[in-house]
Design a protein around this motif. Sequence first.
Motif, PDB file in Angstrom:
ATOM      1  N   CYS A   5       0.859  -1.188   0.000  1.00 59.10           N
ATOM      2  CA  CYS A   5       0.000   0.000   0.000  1.00 59.10           C
ATOM      3  C   CYS A   5       0.900   1.246   0.000  1.00 59.10           C
ATOM      4  N   CYS A  61      -0.080   4.315  -0.601  1.00 61.41           N
ATOM      5  CA  CYS A  61      -0.741   5.471   0.020  1.00 61.41           C
ATOM      6  C   CYS A  61      -0.445   5.563   1.514  1.00 61.41           C
ATOM      7  N   CYS A  65      -6.785   5.129  -2.158  1.00 58.35           N
ATOM      8  CA  CYS A  65      -7.101   4.893  -3.583  1.00 58.35           C
ATOM      9  C   CYS A  65      -7.688   3.508  -3.813  1.00 58.35           C
ATOM     10  N   CYS A 122      -4.462  -1.214  -3.668  1.00 55.14           N
ATOM     11  CA  CYS A 122      -3.766  -2.297  -2.982  1.00 55.14           C
ATOM     12  C   CYS A 122      -4.714  -3.397  -2.509  1.00 55.14           C
TER      13      CYS A 122
HETATM   14 FE1  FES Z   1      -3.399   1.311  -0.635  1.00 57.20          FE
HETATM   15 FE2  FES Z   1      -3.751   3.444  -2.189  1.00 57.20          FE
HETATM   16  S1  FES Z   1      -2.265   1.898  -2.385  1.00 57.20           S
HETATM   17  S2  FES Z   1      -4.962   2.816  -0.500  1.00 57.20           S
END
Ligand code: FES
Length: 69
Positions: A4, A6, A38, A41
């Motif tokens: 992830c 983000c 987003c 993931c």
């Molecule tokens: Fe996990 Fe965006 S990559 S929320």
Amino acid sequence: MYVCLCKGVTDNQIKDAINQGACSMRDLRADLDVATQCGKCARDCKSLLLENMTGNQVAAMASAQYVAA
Ligand code: FES
């Protein structure tokens, strides 16, 4: 490896959470905040869940889904 981006969460952090009892995406979101921005993931997180859950965790997940259905 980062899963992830983000939230900056790695596969090892996800595996640790699963080893400590996480057995659903809800658990991983609560524990690590993955897939809350987003969402890209989510598929990889689910794959890690399925690959790393113990037999007891799979049985618990299956019975929870049976009860919910
Ligand atoms: Fe996990 Fe965006 S990559 S929320």
